[in-house]
Design a protein around this motif. Structure first.
Motif, PDB file in Angstrom:
ATOM      1  N   LEU A 146      -2.042  50.329  48.341  1.00 44.06           N
ATOM      2  CA  LEU A 146      -1.102  51.038  47.486  1.00 44.06           C
ATOM      3  C   LEU A 146      -1.815  51.626  46.280  1.00 44.06           C
ATOM      4  N   THR A 170       6.944  46.324  46.474  1.00 46.03           N
ATOM      5  CA  THR A 170       6.618  45.060  47.120  1.00 46.03           C
ATOM      6  C   THR A 170       7.680  44.025  46.764  1.00 46.03           C
ATOM      7  N   SER A 227       7.260  41.395  45.236  1.00 44.78           N
ATOM      8  CA  SER A 227       7.035  40.882  43.879  1.00 44.78           C
ATOM      9  C   SER A 227       7.361  41.927  42.820  1.00 44.78           C
ATOM     10  N   THR A 262      12.810  48.695  47.978  1.00 43.25           N
ATOM     11  CA  THR A 262      12.442  50.103  48.080  1.00 43.25           C
ATOM     12  C   THR A 262      13.695  50.967  48.122  1.00 43.25           C
ATOM     13  N   VAL A 280      -2.113  44.994  50.027  1.00 42.37           N
ATOM     14  CA  VAL A 280      -1.064  44.013  50.310  1.00 42.37           C
ATOM     15  C   VAL A 280      -0.804  44.012  51.816  1.00 42.37           C
ATOM     16  N   THR A 281      -0.174  42.974  52.287  1.00 43.56           N
ATOM     17  CA  THR A 281       0.213  42.949  53.696  1.00 43.56           C
ATOM     18  C   THR A 281       1.497  43.761  53.873  1.00 43.56           C
ATOM     19  N   LYS A 282       1.719  44.227  55.079  1.00 43.58           N
ATOM     20  CA  LYS A 282       2.942  44.980  55.356  1.00 43.58           C
ATOM     21  C   LYS A 282       4.180  44.141  55.065  1.00 43.58           C
ATOM     22  N   ASN A 283       4.079  42.837  55.321  1.00 47.03           N
ATOM     23  CA  ASN A 283       5.221  41.945  55.076  1.00 47.03           C
ATOM     24  C   ASN A 283       5.614  41.889  53.611  1.00 47.03           C
ATOM     25  N   ALA A 284       4.696  42.230  52.720  1.00 47.23           N
ATOM     26  CA  ALA A 284       4.979  42.163  51.288  1.00 47.23           C
ATOM     27  C   ALA A 284       5.809  43.345  50.808  1.00 47.23           C
ATOM     28  N   ILE A 285       5.929  44.375  51.624  1.00 50.38           N
ATOM     29  CA  ILE A 285       6.703  45.550  51.223  1.00 50.38           C
ATOM     30  C   ILE A 285       8.154  45.322  51.606  1.00 50.38           C
ATOM     31  N   SER A 286       9.031  45.428  50.622  1.00 50.77           N
ATOM     32  CA  SER A 286      10.441  45.090  50.800  1.00 50.77           C
ATOM     33  C   SER A 286      11.292  46.336  51.027  1.00 50.77           C
TER      34      SER A 286
END
Length: 106
Positions: free
Chosen positions: A75, A57, A59, A95, A85-91
């Protein structure tokens, strides 16, 4: 004593306009185009998320995808501990940085 007065060159309208257009072109080439490309790659990454995929994520939380529901991703962060978490929170950047580096070392 004689005093020499120098008049600052005002430049022609063509010269001033040329520099303004050149500055705008540099702004577009170095800032706007790469930002759009990055946003497009992030969007494609979010659309391609799958169950079982290892992600990070924004964060810094690492986990594997357990469930995807529209815009919410659950997750598994270890020992049957789940977070939503929202999809937008996954980087995509984080990753790729974490998991491609591990794959390269092995």
């Amino acid at each position: 004593m004689t005093t020499i007065l120098l008049q600052a060159g005002g430049g022609s309208l063509f010269t001033n306009g040329f520099f303004m257009i050149a500055m705008l072109a540099v702004l577009i080439f170095f800032m706007i185009i790469p930002q759009r490309k990055k946003a497009r790659e992030q969007k494609e990454f979010m659309e391609g998320l799958e169950k079982g995929q290892q992600v990070v994520t924004a964060s810094g939380i690492l986990g594997s995808i357990d469930k995807i529901e529209d815009r919410i991703v659950t997750l598994n962060v270890g020992n049957k501990t789940y977070i939503r978490v929202t999809k937008n929170a996954i980087s995509k950047e984080l990753t790729d940085a974490i998991f491609t580096t591990k794959a390269d070392k092995e």
